[in-house]
Motif scaffolding. Structure first.
Motif, mmCIF file in Angstrom:
data_model
loop_
_atom_site.group_PDB
_atom_site.id
_atom_site.type_symbol
_atom_site.label_atom_id
_atom_site.label_comp_id
_atom_site.label_asym_id
_atom_site.label_seq_id
_atom_site.Cartn_x
_atom_site.Cartn_y
_atom_site.Cartn_z
ATOM 1 N N THR A 77 52.362 28.536 88.604
ATOM 2 C CA THR A 77 53.175 29.157 87.563
ATOM 3 C C THR A 77 52.675 28.876 86.146
ATOM 4 O O THR A 77 52.602 29.810 85.326
ATOM 5 N N PRO A 78 52.337 27.636 85.764
ATOM 6 C CA PRO A 78 51.864 27.432 84.383
ATOM 7 C C PRO A 78 50.657 28.300 84.023
ATOM 8 O O PRO A 78 50.587 28.838 82.911
ATOM 9 N N GLY A 79 49.723 28.457 84.940
ATOM 10 C CA GLY A 79 48.568 29.314 84.674
ATOM 11 C C GLY A 79 48.954 30.770 84.542
ATOM 12 O O GLY A 79 48.380 31.508 83.714
ATOM 13 N N GLN A 80 49.919 31.219 85.325
ATOM 14 C CA GLN A 80 50.377 32.602 85.216
ATOM 15 C C GLN A 80 51.112 32.829 83.904
ATOM 16 O O GLN A 80 50.979 33.892 83.276
ATOM 17 N N LEU A 81 51.868 31.826 83.466
ATOM 18 C CA LEU A 81 52.503 31.918 82.154
ATOM 19 C C LEU A 81 51.458 32.044 81.052
ATOM 20 O O LEU A 81 51.591 32.869 80.129
ATOM 21 N N GLU A 82 50.411 31.242 81.128
ATOM 22 C CA GLU A 82 49.351 31.307 80.119
ATOM 23 C C GLU A 82 48.695 32.686 80.110
ATOM 24 O O GLU A 82 48.396 33.237 79.044
ATOM 25 N N TRP A 83 48.475 33.251 81.293
ATOM 26 C CA TRP A 83 47.842 34.576 81.368
ATOM 27 C C TRP A 83 48.731 35.630 80.726
ATOM 28 O O TRP A 83 48.252 36.458 79.931
ATOM 29 N N MET A 84 50.034 35.621 81.032
ATOM 30 C CA MET A 84 50.942 36.600 80.439
ATOM 31 C C MET A 84 51.038 36.417 78.930
ATOM 32 O O MET A 84 51.114 37.404 78.174
ATOM 33 N N GLU A 85 51.017 35.179 78.450
ATOM 34 C CA GLU A 85 51.084 34.965 77.007
ATOM 35 C C GLU A 85 49.849 35.533 76.309
ATOM 36 O O GLU A 85 49.936 36.027 75.178
ATOM 37 N N ARG A 86 48.704 35.490 76.971
ATOM 38 C CA ARG A 86 47.512 36.093 76.376
ATOM 39 C C ARG A 86 47.648 37.602 76.265
ATOM 40 O O ARG A 86 47.048 38.228 75.383
ATOM 41 N N GLN A 87 48.441 38.218 77.125
ATOM 42 C CA GLN A 87 48.593 39.671 77.100
ATOM 43 C C GLN A 87 49.609 40.116 76.038
ATOM 44 O O GLN A 87 49.352 41.072 75.301
#
Length: 484
Positions: free
Chosen positions: A257-267
Motif C-alpha cells: 500500500t505505501p508504494g501504491q500511495l506514492e505512485w498515485m501521488e505522483r499522478q
C-alpha cells in the motif's frame, strides 16, 4: 360555564392549533431530491453537517443492533416535515432540537413532524433511537455479515438500511462513530480513533472523520480482527484491518500500500485524507468498495490463487484511486458516476501498464471495440440507464468502468498528455472535500485546453455511438446482435 384559567386556556388553544395544523398537513410520503437514477433518494430542505452514530452490537450478527443516530443540520427552506432515508430498522423515538417529535415510516423514508414549522437557515438537531438490522438480503447492501461479525457496503443507496440519513452523495458531512461490542472483538471505522472505554464485558470504540464523507462511503468493521499499522508518504498513518487468523498470510499484499500511495501521488497530488488502509472481510460480495479511508476487500481476492498478482495489484490501485475520484471529489448526482469509476479504471489500467506490462493501448482498443455494445445495453457514460428494479448494483456496468476510462483516453489523445495531467491535478485540488458534476469537468477541461470542448464531450459522454478515437482512425466499435 365556569371560567377556564388563563394558563390552561393558552395550553388548550396551542393544542387545538397544533391539531389543526396536523390535520391540514398532507399524509407522510417519501421525497427525493430529483436524482434521475434514484428519484426517492435524498431529501430536500436541509443540509447535514454531521452524523454522530452509536451502535451496540450484542455479539450475534443475525440480531438487530441498538442504535442512536444524531444528525446536526441546517434548514435550507421552511420545513413542517423532515424526511430522512431509513429502512430495515425499528424507530423507537425521534427528537427535534431536544423536543420529542411525532414520526411515521412510509416506503423507505422516516417522516418526522417537529412542533411547528422550522424557518430556513436555522440549526437542526435530529436524534433517532432505533435498531439497525443486519438480517435480510446481503445483495441489497447495508450491513454485511462476515464470518466473525459485520462490515458495511452501502453503495449506491444502502446507507439508510443501516442508519437514518440524507442518503445521497450530494450531501456530505462529518461522521463520528461510537460502537459498543463484546470486549474480545475489534471495532474499526472511517477516520481516526478517538478513544476506547471498557465497561464490564464490553468496550466502546470511537472514531471521527477529519473530512466530510458521503453516506455511501461509511464503514464500520466488527470482528476478531488484527489491525496492522505502517507509515505511508509524508508520515501518513496506514492501518489495515484483517481477520486475525490471516494476518501473516495477507502481509505480502498489505505491505504494497505505501508504494501504491506514492505512485498515485505522483499522478494527481497528495493523498486527500487523514489515514488509509484495507479492510479485508471474510464474506462474499462479488466486489470491492472504496469506503473512505478504509477500503473494503473480499478475503478471497487475496487468497484465491486463480487471480494473477498483477490483477490484484491493479484492483488495489483502483480502490485507492477512488479516494481522490469519488470520495474526496464525489459525484453530485448518480449520473456523474462515470467521473468516479472511469477515473479509478483509468489509473488501474495505467498501473497495470507500468508495473505488469499490460498494454494500455490494447486495453483501450478492446474497450473501444465493445463500446457501442456497452452503450446500447447500459446507456452512454454520463447518461446511464436506470438500474434494474430490485438490482440497484446493476448500475455498475462496463460502460461506467472501461467505457468511461475510454473517454479519458480519448481526452488525453485530444488535448495531449501534459494538459491532461494538469487537468487531473487541478480537478482533485479544486473540488476537494466537495461534489462536482460532469459540466464542471467539461468546463475545467476546456479552460486548461484553451478551447471549448463541449462538442467533443457531447459525443463521448452522451452519444449513442462511440465517436472516432483521436489518433486511431483504424479503431472500430461493434454492437451486439439485436441492437441498432
Amino acid at each position: 360555564m365556569p371560567l377556564i384559567p388563563r394558563r390552561l386556556r393558552a395550553a388548550l388553544l396551542a393544542t387545538a392549533s397544533a391539531t389543526l395544523v396536523a390535520a391540514t398537513l398532507p399524509s407522510p410520503m417519501p421525497l427525493g431530491i430529483g436524482d434521475s437514477l434514484f428519484p426517492t433518494l435524498g431529501n430536500p430542505g436541509y443540509d447535514v453537517l454531521s452524523y454522530d452514530i452509536g451502535f451496540t452490537y450484542h455479539g450475534n450478527n443475525r440480531k438487530p443492533l441498538d442504535a442512536v443516530t444524531t444528525i446536526d443540520a441546517r434548514t435550507t427552506e421552511p420545513l413542517d416535515r423532515i424526511n430522512l432515508d431509513f429502512t430495515r430498522g425499528t424507530v423507537r423515538s425521534v427528537a427535534v432540537n431536544g423536543l420529542r417529535a411525532d414520526f411515521a415510516v412510509t416506503g423507505e423514508d422516516l417522516v418526522v413532524e417537529p412542533l411547528g414549522t422550522l424557518p430556513a437557515g436555522v440549526p437542526l438537531r435530529i436524534t433517532v433511537r432505533h435498531t439497525s438490522d443486519p438480517r435480510g438480503d446481503q445483495d441489497s447492501g447495508g450491513w454485511l455479515r462476515t464470518s466473525d461479525g459485520l462490515a458495511m457496503a452501502n453503495q449506491a443507496d444502502a446507507a439508510h438500511r443501516v442508519f437514518p440519513s440524507n442518503d445521497h452523495p450530494s450531501d456530505k458531512a462529518y461522521f463520528t462513530f461510537r460502537v459498543t461490542a463484546p470486549k474480545d472483538l475489534t471495532v474499526v471505522a472511517n477516520g481516526l480513533p478517538a478513544g476506547t472505554v471498557r465497561h464490564g464485558a464490553s468496550t466502546t470504540w470511537t472514531y471521527r472523520t477529519e473530512h466530510p464523507m458521503a453516506t455511501e462511503l461509511a464503514q464500520v468493521s466488527i470482528g476478531h480482527s488484527t489491525v496492522r499499522k505502517r507509515t505511508g508518504p509524508h508520515g501518513l498513518p496506514v492501518r489495515d484491518v484483517v481477520p486475525a487468523a490471516d494476518a501473516a498470510r495477507l502481509e505480502p499484499w498489505l505491505k504494497k500500500t505505501p508504494g501504491q500511495l506514492e505512485w498515485m501521488e505522483r499522478q494527481v497530488g497528495r493523498y486527500p485524507f487523514e489515514t488509509y488502509g484495507l479492510l479485508v472481510a471474510d464474506t462474499e460480495t462479488g466486489f470491492e468498495l472504496e469506503t473512505q479511508t478504509l477500503t473494503l476487500f473480499e478475503r478471497t481476492l487475496f487468497t484465491n490463487k486463480a487471480y494473477p498478482q498483477w490483477y490484484v495489484d491493479s484492483l488495489m490501485v483502483h480502490e485507492l484511486a477512488h479516494h481522490w475520484f469519488g470520495d474526496s471529489v464525489s459525484p453530485q448526482a448518480w449520473s456523474d458516476l462515470w467521473l468516479s469509476e472511469g477515473h479509478a479504471s483509468w489509473y488501474e489500467a495505467r498501473y497495470a501498464a507500468e508495473h505488469a506490462k499490460k498494454s494500455l493501448v490494447n486495453r483501450m482498443r478492446d474497450a473501444y471495440t465493445q463500446s457501442d455494445g456497452w452503450r446500447a445495453v447500459g446507456g452512454p457514460p454520463a447518461r446511464p440507464s436506470a438500474p434494474s428494479p430490485g438490482q440497484k448494483i446493476s448500475l455498475f456496468r462496463p460502460v461506467v468502468y472501461d467505457g468511461s476510462a475510454l473517454v479519458l483516453y480519448a481526452l488525453r489523445q485530444e488535448i495531449g498528455k501534459s494538459a491532461f495531467g494538469r487537468l487531473e491535478r487541478r480537478w482533485v485540488r479544486k473540488h476537494r472535500d466537495s461534489t462536482a458534476t460532469t459540466a464542471d469537468f467539461v468546463r475545467l477541461a476546456s479552460e486548461i485546453a484553451g478551447r471549448d470542448l463541449t462538442a467533443f464531450f457531447d459525443g463521448w459522454l452522451y452519444g449513442e455511438k462511440t465517436p472516432p478515437m483521436p489518433g486511431h482512425p483504424d479503431w472500430h466499435s461493434t454492437q451486439p446482435a439485436g441492437h441498432r
